[in-house]
Every structure is written in structure tokens, then in C-alpha cells.
Write a protein that holds these residues in place. Structure first.
Motif, short mmCIF file in Angstrom:
data_model
loop_
_atom_site.label_atom_id
_atom_site.label_comp_id
_atom_site.label_asym_id
_atom_site.label_seq_id
_atom_site.Cartn_x
_atom_site.Cartn_y
_atom_site.Cartn_z
N ALA A 204 51.44 37.08 46.41
CA ALA A 204 50.78 36.13 47.30
C ALA A 204 49.27 36.10 47.09
N GLU A 205 48.71 37.23 46.64
CA GLU A 205 47.25 37.28 46.44
C GLU A 205 46.82 36.73 45.08
N GLY A 206 47.78 36.26 44.28
CA GLY A 206 47.44 35.71 42.98
C GLY A 206 47.17 36.81 41.97
N GLY A 207 46.43 36.47 40.91
CA GLY A 207 46.16 37.48 39.90
C GLY A 207 45.29 36.94 38.80
N GLU A 208 45.01 37.80 37.83
CA GLU A 208 44.16 37.46 36.70
C GLU A 208 44.56 38.32 35.52
N LEU A 209 44.51 37.75 34.33
CA LEU A 209 44.73 38.54 33.13
C LEU A 209 43.86 38.01 32.00
N ARG A 210 43.68 38.86 30.99
CA ARG A 210 42.86 38.51 29.83
C ARG A 210 43.70 38.65 28.57
N ILE A 211 43.74 37.56 27.81
CA ILE A 211 44.48 37.52 26.56
C ILE A 211 43.46 37.64 25.43
N LEU A 212 43.62 38.67 24.59
CA LEU A 212 42.65 38.98 23.56
C LEU A 212 43.07 38.41 22.22
#
Length: 235
Positions: A221-229
Motif C-alpha cells: 500500500a505504501e508503494g515502492g522504488e527500485l533502481r535498474i542498473l
């Protein structure tokens, strides 16, 4: 809600382009997917007009610059389809009727992503139960997805602006289709097999040598973030 139709004539999105004023044998699916059916028998090629921008062949990822006509191969089993580079296209499960009991898996396809400064794309997904008027009482969901490019990295963020309707799913998927860089890793996630991914494991997988990079994360519910290298270029 904008009230715009899902299936649109090209002139609706490109009103200043004189080439689409009377174009009646192509159409857009949403803003960014162009469909060019074949209407005549015994035809295995057809002329397709691509508006401004860069367009990716849906079937093989070939890049075409817009503002011109191209000759597209159209054998019986392939209908010419093009997706505008740098856009999201959301895909959900097939439903034969609104109340069909099926998991509400969502895949956000990002076409032609770049791990470079200046690249940006966003998408907003609206969901409700599809059959009642509960949305009038606020029982709906709005999920915003954003992609931002940087030097050697692509950042993906997602967040719920409203989350009063609870879709039947535990994960979200992001698929990088024909990215303009080679993926080396996804921070915080392990590379897994497609079989593990389809069984619900969190991680990322390569869908064939030239296929999409698929990332699966928890639908929180709080969402998210990621980094693709991106892989470093060899000098």
C-alpha cells in the motif's frame, strides 16, 4: 476521468498532422499503441503512417522514426502494431465478464526505456470493482508509476494516490520491453528464473536473449522504488 475513447482515430492525438486528417485504415489504442489492420485479401504488406516520435515494432522491437510512411510486412499471422518509445502500457488478465473470479495481476510494460539523463515516463492506473457504483463512495484505486533515467540507471517508482479498493493480487510486475540499454542488475533483488517468477517469487528475470526484463515486487500500500542498473559500456 477524461472521457476519451480507448480506440481513437490518429487525428484525435495528432490534430496538426495533415497526413492523418483522412486516415481511416489505422487507429490508436489509447495514446501510444498504433494498429494497422489489413483489410484486403491476399495482402502480405501494407503502407503504415507513423506520426511524430520514435515507434517500436511490437513484434520485434525494430525502431522507426515517425513523421513518415513505412512499408510493413503483414503476413496472415502478424498484424502491424507499433508502440511509441518511452511509454508505459498496462496489461491485465483477460476477463469474459465483470464478475469473473480471476486474480487481478497487472504488468506495466515500459517500451524503449533509457538509462540516461532526460528520460522520463509516467502512467496512472485507475481500478474499481467494475460492476457497482461503489466508486462514487471513494472505493477505487489510483496507482501512479514513474520512470526516470540517470547516468547508467533507470529508477522506477510507484505509489497509490487512493487505495480504498483492494485488487486481488499480492505482486506487481514491470517489464522493460526492448530497452535501449543492457540490464546488469536490479538493486535489492536477485535474478531468478521465469519459472520462479511465475510461481510468485520476488526478483527479476530475463525473458529470452532479446526479450523483456521482468521485475516482480510486492504490491504494498505504501508503494515502492527500485533502481535498474545498466551494464557499463566497454571502451
Amino acid at each position: 476521468m477524461s472521457g476519451l475513447p480507448v480506440i481513437r482515430p490518429l487525428v484525435l492525438e495528432y490534430p496538426r498532422d495533415p497526413h492523418v486528417t483522412n486516415l481511416c485504415d489505422q487507429f490508436l489504442l489509447g495514446e501510444n499503441v498504433l494498429i494497422a489492420p489489413v483489410y484486403r485479401p491476399d495482402t502480405d504488406h501494407r503502407s503504415v503512417y507513423l506520426p511524430e516520435g520514435s515507434w517500436l515494432d511490437y513484434w520485434d522491437g525494430e525502431i522507426h522514426e515517425g513523421g513518415r510512411h513505412i512499408l510493413a510486412a503483414a503476413p496472415l499471422h502478424i498484424m502491424p502494431m507499433y508502440v511509441k518509445a518511452g511509454c508505459f502500457v498496462a496489461e491485465g488478465p483477460l476477463r469474459q465478464y465483470a464478475l469473473e473470479d480471476t486474480e487481478e495481476t497487472i504488468i506495466f510494460h515500459l517500451y524503449g526505456a533509457e538509462a540516461a539523463a532526460g528520460f522520463s515516463s509516467s502512467f496512472k492506473l485507475y481500478e474499481d470493482d467494475g460492476h457497482s457504483f461503489s466508486y462514487r463512495k471513494g472505493q477505487y484505486t489510483e496507482l501512479t508509476v514513474q520512470a526516470e533515467g540517470g547516468e547508467g540507471v533507470l529508477a522506477l517508482k510507484w505509489a497509490y494516490a487512493a487505495h480504498d479498493y483492494k485488487p486481488r493480487r499480492e505482486t506487481l510486475r514491470f517489464a522493460l520491453c526492448y530497452p535501449f540499454f543492457t540490464v546488469a542488475a536490479v538493486e535489492g533483488l536477485a535474478e531468478i528464473s521465469l519459472e520462479e517468477l511465475n510461481e510468485g517469487a520476488l526478483g527479476w528475470a530475463r525473458n529470452g536473449k532479446n526479450g523483456a526484463i521482468i521485475v516482480q515486487v510486492a504490491d504494498a500500500a505504501e508503494g515502492g522504488e527500485l533502481r535498474i542498473l545498466a551494464e557499463a559500456e566497454q571502451g
